[in-house]
Design a protein around this motif. Sequence first.
Motif, PDB file in Angstrom:
ATOM      1  N   ILE A  69      -9.132  -9.914   0.787  1.00  0.00           N
ATOM      2  CA  ILE A  69     -10.030 -10.397   1.841  1.00  0.00           C
ATOM      3  C   ILE A  69     -10.808  -9.225   2.430  1.00  0.00           C
ATOM      4  O   ILE A  69     -12.020  -9.331   2.658  1.00  0.00           O
ATOM      5  CB  ILE A  69      -9.235 -11.159   2.920  1.00  0.00           C
ATOM      6  CG1 ILE A  69      -8.765 -12.508   2.368  1.00  0.00           C
ATOM      7  CG2 ILE A  69     -10.066 -11.356   4.181  1.00  0.00           C
ATOM      8  CD1 ILE A  69      -7.830 -13.258   3.286  1.00  0.00           C
ATOM      9  N   GLU A  70     -10.121  -8.113   2.671  1.00  0.00           N
ATOM     10  CA  GLU A  70     -10.807  -6.936   3.196  1.00  0.00           C
ATOM     11  C   GLU A  70     -11.844  -6.426   2.210  1.00  0.00           C
ATOM     12  O   GLU A  70     -12.950  -6.047   2.601  1.00  0.00           O
ATOM     13  CB  GLU A  70      -9.789  -5.840   3.506  1.00  0.00           C
ATOM     14  CG  GLU A  70      -8.913  -6.136   4.694  1.00  0.00           C
ATOM     15  CD  GLU A  70      -7.780  -5.140   4.867  1.00  0.00           C
ATOM     16  OE1 GLU A  70      -7.696  -4.181   4.063  1.00  0.00           O
ATOM     17  OE2 GLU A  70      -6.979  -5.321   5.799  1.00  0.00           O
ATOM     18  N   ARG A  71     -11.502  -6.415   0.925  1.00  0.00           N
ATOM     19  CA  ARG A  71     -12.454  -5.962  -0.095  1.00  0.00           C
ATOM     20  C   ARG A  71     -13.661  -6.886  -0.151  1.00  0.00           C
ATOM     21  O   ARG A  71     -14.809  -6.441  -0.247  1.00  0.00           O
ATOM     22  CB  ARG A  71     -11.769  -5.902  -1.465  1.00  0.00           C
ATOM     23  CG  ARG A  71     -12.613  -5.260  -2.553  1.00  0.00           C
ATOM     24  CD  ARG A  71     -11.847  -5.178  -3.865  1.00  0.00           C
ATOM     25  NE  ARG A  71     -11.596  -6.459  -4.451  1.00  0.00           N
ATOM     26  CZ  ARG A  71     -12.454  -7.133  -5.218  1.00  0.00           C
ATOM     27  NH1 ARG A  71     -13.628  -6.630  -5.488  1.00  0.00           N
ATOM     28  NH2 ARG A  71     -12.137  -8.298  -5.715  1.00  0.00           N
ATOM     29  N   MET A  72     -13.420  -8.193  -0.047  1.00  0.00           N
ATOM     30  CA  MET A  72     -14.518  -9.157  -0.097  1.00  0.00           C
ATOM     31  C   MET A  72     -15.415  -9.036   1.137  1.00  0.00           C
ATOM     32  O   MET A  72     -16.643  -9.145   1.030  1.00  0.00           O
ATOM     33  CB  MET A  72     -13.960 -10.571  -0.233  1.00  0.00           C
ATOM     34  CG  MET A  72     -13.351 -10.834  -1.596  1.00  0.00           C
ATOM     35  SD  MET A  72     -12.550 -12.426  -1.717  1.00  0.00           S
ATOM     36  CE  MET A  72     -13.964 -13.510  -1.726  1.00  0.00           C
ATOM     37  N   THR A  73     -14.838  -8.798   2.317  1.00  0.00           N
ATOM     38  CA  THR A  73     -15.668  -8.629   3.510  1.00  0.00           C
ATOM     39  C   THR A  73     -16.501  -7.354   3.408  1.00  0.00           C
ATOM     40  O   THR A  73     -17.653  -7.337   3.834  1.00  0.00           O
ATOM     41  CB  THR A  73     -14.815  -8.602   4.788  1.00  0.00           C
ATOM     42  OG1 THR A  73     -13.807  -7.609   4.660  1.00  0.00           O
ATOM     43  CG2 THR A  73     -14.185  -9.951   5.056  1.00  0.00           C
ATOM     44  N   GLU A  74     -15.925  -6.301   2.832  1.00  0.00           N
ATOM     45  CA  GLU A  74     -16.689  -5.068   2.621  1.00  0.00           C
ATOM     46  C   GLU A  74     -17.853  -5.317   1.664  1.00  0.00           C
ATOM     47  O   GLU A  74     -18.976  -4.864   1.904  1.00  0.00           O
ATOM     48  CB  GLU A  74     -15.770  -3.967   2.080  1.00  0.00           C
ATOM     49  CG  GLU A  74     -16.453  -2.641   1.856  1.00  0.00           C
ATOM     50  CD  GLU A  74     -16.961  -2.019   3.135  1.00  0.00           C
ATOM     51  OE1 GLU A  74     -17.994  -1.321   3.077  1.00  0.00           O
ATOM     52  OE2 GLU A  74     -16.357  -2.227   4.199  1.00  0.00           O
ATOM     53  N   LEU A  75     -17.593  -6.040   0.577  1.00  0.00           N
ATOM     54  CA  LEU A  75     -18.664  -6.376  -0.357  1.00  0.00           C
ATOM     55  C   LEU A  75     -19.725  -7.239   0.312  1.00  0.00           C
ATOM     56  O   LEU A  75     -20.923  -7.057   0.077  1.00  0.00           O
ATOM     57  CB  LEU A  75     -18.092  -7.108  -1.581  1.00  0.00           C
ATOM     58  CG  LEU A  75     -17.332  -6.253  -2.579  1.00  0.00           C
ATOM     59  CD1 LEU A  75     -16.690  -7.133  -3.645  1.00  0.00           C
ATOM     60  CD2 LEU A  75     -18.256  -5.249  -3.228  1.00  0.00           C
ATOM     61  N   GLU A  76     -19.290  -8.166   1.133  1.00  0.00           N
ATOM     62  CA  GLU A  76     -20.239  -9.027   1.839  1.00  0.00           C
ATOM     63  C   GLU A  76     -21.123  -8.203   2.778  1.00  0.00           C
ATOM     64  O   GLU A  76     -22.335  -8.425   2.842  1.00  0.00           O
ATOM     65  CB  GLU A  76     -19.477 -10.086   2.630  1.00  0.00           C
ATOM     66  CG  GLU A  76     -20.366 -11.077   3.337  1.00  0.00           C
ATOM     67  CD  GLU A  76     -19.565 -12.099   4.120  1.00  0.00           C
ATOM     68  OE1 GLU A  76     -20.202 -12.982   4.696  1.00  0.00           O
ATOM     69  OE2 GLU A  76     -18.330 -11.992   4.170  1.00  0.00           O
ATOM     70  N   LYS A  77     -20.522  -7.221   3.473  1.00  0.00           N
ATOM     71  CA  LYS A  77     -21.309  -6.362   4.355  1.00  0.00           C
ATOM     72  C   LYS A  77     -22.333  -5.561   3.568  1.00  0.00           C
ATOM     73  O   LYS A  77     -23.494  -5.452   3.972  1.00  0.00           O
ATOM     74  CB  LYS A  77     -20.388  -5.409   5.116  1.00  0.00           C
ATOM     75  CG  LYS A  77     -19.595  -6.060   6.214  1.00  0.00           C
ATOM     76  CD  LYS A  77     -18.679  -5.058   6.888  1.00  0.00           C
ATOM     77  CE  LYS A  77     -17.784  -5.722   7.905  1.00  0.00           C
ATOM     78  NZ  LYS A  77     -16.849  -4.757   8.512  1.00  0.00           N
TER      79      LYS A  77
END
Length: 146
Positions: A67-75
């Motif tokens: 989830i943290e990796r996906m939020t970073e990618l989303e940012k």
Amino acid sequence: MLNIGFTELLCFAIIALLVLGPEKLPEGARFAAKWYGKIKRFISNVQNEIDQELKLSEFRAEVQKEIERMTELEKRMQQQIDALRQNTNTSALAQQTHPTIQSTPYHLLNTQIPSPYSRLHLQQHFKALVQMLEAQTTAIELKIAV
């Protein structure tokens, strides 16, 4: 589970034979085996539950990392989209102020494979920039002269 050797089992059998007698010994052996099985199942169930909880906690940690990796990618994607929007807004402003500049004939994100008109487009773009610079320099020369 229990570290019992053959000699200990032989001692238990002799004591059980003396205490229970030959008539009740088979009944006592069934009773002991039944309780041994229940205890063994209980211990294995507890071990399985502990293993499942550990696996569940590991899974939760992995999900949290994803989830943290996906939020970073989303940012990062949002930043790139904002930059592209800003670039398209500035190019649209440039087109409004200088109508001689044409829009790019290929998609902005796909710059590795340009269209067959890219060389022609670059030449036209360069000519338009040169004309714009010449117009600005003449305007600056006029301002200096005045």
